[in-house]
Structure formats: structure tokens, C-alpha cells
Write an enzyme that holds these catalytic residues in place. Structure first.
Site, PDB file in Angstrom:
ATOM      1  CG  ASP A  72     -79.371  40.014-122.842  1.00 17.27           C
ATOM      2  OD1 ASP A  72     -78.207  39.772-123.178  1.00 17.27           O
ATOM      3  OD2 ASP A  72     -79.887  39.530-121.820  1.00 17.27           O
ATOM      4  CG  ASP A  93     -85.871  37.263-112.159  1.00 17.98           C
ATOM      5  OD1 ASP A  93     -85.192  36.643-113.007  1.00 17.98           O
ATOM      6  OD2 ASP A  93     -86.122  38.484-112.245  1.00 17.98           O
ATOM      7  CG  HIS A 102     -83.861  37.120-116.039  1.00 26.21           C
ATOM      8  ND1 HIS A 102     -83.588  37.827-114.894  1.00 26.21           N
ATOM      9  CD2 HIS A 102     -82.680  37.001-116.675  1.00 26.21           C
ATOM     10  CE1 HIS A 102     -82.296  38.124-114.844  1.00 26.21           C
ATOM     11  NE2 HIS A 102     -81.715  37.622-115.914  1.00 26.21           N
ATOM     12  CD  GLU A 147     -85.883  40.966-115.043  1.00 24.40           C
ATOM     13  OE1 GLU A 147     -85.941  39.776-114.687  1.00 24.40           O
ATOM     14  OE2 GLU A 147     -85.050  41.759-114.582  1.00 24.40           O
TER      15      GLU A 147
END
Ligand code: GLP
Length: 256
Positions: free
Chosen positions: A62, A131, A133, A138
Site C-alpha cells: 500500500d 481495527d 485491517h 479498512e
């Protein structure tokens, strides 16, 4: 594994074994603090002449959108500083999504094509966000998603603000390999260390498969390995089962 250093050595073993049996291996490389000890272990082995990346390639997971080339917090710079520059990848062998492209959608498509043209990723390293991810996929990312633009959650921007110093400097938008892209790697290795990763690891490994916990998509992968230290394992329900399978691992199986 007892400690984060043990995690790094075990993952480095798997990468050393891969590039030894397949010198033209294609690695998927992740940023964040979790894989840094693994990169350090690989660099140490390279300096001792135990492995080489001279014929290998790597693709980043990413990248932030809008950080100019060479920005210290761009993921390109992060991988260069923490891994690529410490070993012997040839010029141009490490690729990342172009977060400065004038046509971002075309850049995402081109990135998918580049990965496919390389023959696909042999071993994809991953961390996990608080979270759940992976990459920058996400919560509620499509489990079939490809490389594309995502908006970061406020939690992820807060988590990553420590690298930037100021929350306002953390971009809102990123390019990330999709979950579908990640699932096409031949082997996925998720590294998680420290108490803060215990909850997302347990949700990913033992929770239901659900887009709200993107890392749970690894349950669909035929060869996904989650390597944790004791702290990151603290919330796992079946931890004694995992310890037993590790203790009784047949000698003919690969390390991970
Ligand atoms: C970022 C990266 C992820 C990484 C996550 C966790 O969001 N895009 O690839 O897994 O941070 O980072 P850390 O390992 O520093 O906790």
C-alpha cells in the site's frame, strides 16, 4: 513464539528458504512496525552471506496518496530504509503503488497488471491494524476487492500519526492492494506482536469471516500463517491447541 525476536527469526527462516529454493521469488512487503524486526533479521543474514535478493522482486502492499517521492513517511521510503537498501535487490526490483499519479485509478490497474506480469506474489507479509485491517483495507472492505483507493478511518490515522508527528499531516487517502489481490498470493504471513494486537488477532483468526474484520479473510486462504508473540496471542481461545500443533509439528513440514 515467545518474543517478537523469535517471530522475526521464524519469518526470516521462511523467506530465506523461499529465496534459496526460488531465487526469482516475488515478495509482498508490508510497512508498519511489525515486520521491521523481520527485515532486520533478513539484512543480518544477507550480510553473513546466507541469502540474496539479487534475482528477487518485491511489491509493496500500500501507499499514501499525495506524499511526494522521497517523503520520509511514504511507504516507498519506509521499505527502502528498513529493508531494500539493506539487502541486494537490483535497481527497479521493488515496486509500489504510485500515490502521486495524475490518474490514480489507472495507477491502481497498472499495479495489478505489474503483479500479475511478475508471475504473482510467492509470499505476502502482512501486519494487522488495531481495527483488523490488512494493508489499508479498512473495515467493510469488499473481500473480493482489488488494488484501489481507500479512505482511512480516524482510528488508523491516529495509530499512524506517531510516524508523522502531527495528526493533520496523515493523509486521508491511500492506495492498497485489495483483499482479493492479497488472497492470490501463494503464501500469506501475518505478523503480530504486542498486547495491542491481541484483540484484532483473535477476531481475525477465531471470529466469524466478516468484512468488518478484513484480516478474517485470511480464513479463506489455503496457506495463511499467523505468527504471534505471547502478548499478541493472549485473547486466542484455542491457544492450547495451537501450542500443541506447534510442539508436535512433523519434521517433514515446512517451518511455516
Ligand atoms: C498500517 C499499514 C498496515 C500495517 C498497520 C499496522 O496501517 N498500512 O500494513 O499492518 O499499519 O502497523 P504496525 O505494525 O505499526 O502496528
Amino acid at each position: 513464539m515467545p518474543t517478537a525476536d523469535d517471530v522475526a527469526e521464524l519469518v526470516a527462516d521462511a523467506i530465506q528458504s523461499l529465496v534459496t529454493r526460488k531465487p526469482t521469488a516475488v515478495l509482498g512487503v508490508a510497512t508498519g512496525s511489525s515486520p521491521v524486526p523481520t527485515y532486520a533479521a533478513l539484512a543480518a543474514r544477507y550480510r553473513r552471506g546466507l541469502l540474496s535478493f539479487a534475482d528477487a522482486r518485491a511489491f509493496l502492499l500500500d501507499e499514501y496518496i499525495g506524499l511526494p517521492a522521497g517523503h520520509p513517511q511514504s511507504y516507498r521510503a519506509f521499505i527502502e530504509d528498513n529493508f531494500a537498501a539493506l539487502v541486494d535487490f537490483p535497481e527497479g526490483a521493488v515496486c509500489g503503488p504510485d500515490g502521486m499519479a495524475s490518474d490514480i485509478e489507472a495507477a491502481c490497474h497498472d499495479y495489478e497488471v505489474a503483479i500479475a506480469d511478475s508471475g504473482g506474489i510467492d509470499l505476502q507479509l502482512l501486519g494487522i491494524g488495531s481495527d483488523g485491517h490488512v494493508g489499508f483495507n479498512e473495515p467493510i472492505s469488499s473481500l473480493a476487492s482489488r488494488t484501489r483507493v481507500k479512505s482511512l478511518t480516524e482510528q488508523t490515522r491516529l495509530d499512524n500519526a506517531r510516524f508523522f508527528g502531527d495528526l493533520d499531516d496523515v493523509p486521508h487517502h491511500v492506495i492498497t492492494q485489495g483483499i482479493g489481490t492479497i488472497l492470490e498470493s501463494r503464501h500469506v504471513v501475518l505478523i503480530a506482536t504486542g498486547r495491542s494486537k491481541a484483540s484484532p488477532v483473535a477476531r481475525a483468526v477465531e471470529g466469524p469471516l466478516a468484512a468488518i474484520v478484513p484480516a478474517s479473510a485470511l480464513q479463506l486462504h489455503p496457506h495463511a500463517t499467523v505468527v504471534v508473540d505471547e502478548e499478541a496471542a493472549e485473547d486466542l481461545t484455542l491457544v492450547e491447541y495451537y501450542r500443541g500443533t506447534w510442539a508436535n509439528k512433523p519434521p517433514w513440514q515446512r517451518s511455516i
